[in-house]
Design an enzyme around this catalytic site. Structure first.
Site, PDB file in Angstrom:
ATOM      1  N   HIS A 157       0.447  -1.005   0.251  1.00  0.00           N
ATOM      2  CA  HIS A 157       0.065  -0.237  -0.029  1.00  0.00           C
ATOM      3  C   HIS A 157       0.765   1.391   0.305  1.00  0.00           C
ATOM      4  CE1 HIS A 157      -2.907  -2.542   0.611  1.00  0.00           C
ATOM      5  NE2 HIS A 157      -3.891  -1.346   0.810  1.00  0.00           N
ATOM      6  N   HIS A 206       1.203  -3.145   9.123  1.00  0.00           N
ATOM      7  CA  HIS A 206       2.817  -3.672   8.713  1.00  0.00           C
ATOM      8  C   HIS A 206       3.559  -3.114  10.404  1.00  0.00           C
ATOM      9  CE1 HIS A 206       2.304  -4.595   4.846  1.00  0.00           C
ATOM     10  NE2 HIS A 206       1.534  -4.094   4.415  1.00  0.00           N
TER      11      HIS A 206
END
Length: 237
Positions: A157, A206
């Protein structure tokens, strides 16, 4: 005879412009190489486990100490983070690229439109290749705020948002006339990229170094594509 020969020689101002052009091109390529070097150094630290402490401190700082499943802040902030993180997903990025390609085709900038497609396709391939190569596990300290399917390093992302939004911002500045409009487009591109990366850490999917690595690779890719666009524009002139 000698006078006609002197008139045929390139003018000094042309030579100076050529020198500035070559210097700028070399500087841009050196900047891309420097960013790639930073990514290599960070990757080495991550693989050796030297960033584990930093990752854990940042990730836990964004959670309620009494309940690690609860991100800090009100409930609406978590919902907002979910909406923002979707802006870095494949469907939204694909739609954004399609809109910009259509805009460039309307302006008859076919080469720029092709560059957008190549940039998006190449960036997607690079992102999945790096993920498959490193195969870093997702954070296990906190529950994930959204569903994930791939490995963690680097953040796709963060990487893809940097690749797409920064590249599109840089390309659009080539066709927009006013300086303030170009500045606005680049600021929006940077803010989108930063918010998407931060949302990934906030949602616990993440490690912070995943996002930093994604930003680094995405920025290098965007800078390279912007350099190619600038070179194409110079050749056209």
């Amino acid at each position: 005879m000698r006078l006609s020969y002197l008139r045929a020689l390139p003018r000094p101002d042309f030579l100076s412009r050529l020198g500035r052009y070559e210097f700028a091109l070399l500087g841009a390529l050196c900047a891309v190489a420097a960013i790639v070097l930073v990514f290599g150094l960070m990757t080495e630290e991550v693989l050796e486990g030297d960033t584990g402490g930093f990752d854990r401190v940042i990730l836990l700082a964004l959670r309620n100490p009494a309940d690690l499943s609860d991100p800090i802040g009100p409930a609406w902030l978590e919902r907002t983070a979910g909406d923002i993180t979707a802006l870095g997903g494949v469907p939204v990025l694909t739609l954004t690229c399609a809109v910009v390609v259509g805009f460039l085709l309307i302006l008859r900038r076919r080469a720029m439109a092709l560059l957008v497609l190549v940039s998006a396709g190449g960036g997607t391939l690079l992102s999945f290749t790096l993920k498959m190569f490193f195969e870093r596990a997702r954070p296990d300290l906190v529950p994930h705020g959204v569903e994930v399917f791939t490995s963690s390093f680097p953040s796709s992302h963060a990487m893809m948002s940097a690749m797409i939004y920064l590249t599109l911002g840089a390309l659009l500045t080539r066709v927009l006339p006013e300086l303030r409009v170009r500045a606005y487009v680049m600021i929006v591109s940077l803010l989108l990229t930063m918010l998407i990366g931060i949302s990934r850490v906030y949602l616990g999917v993440h490690w912070p170094t995943d996002v930093l690595a994604g930003w680094i690779v995405g920025s290098a890719w965007a800078m390279f594509c912007a350099t190619v666009a600038w070179w194409m524009q110079r050749r056209r002139r």
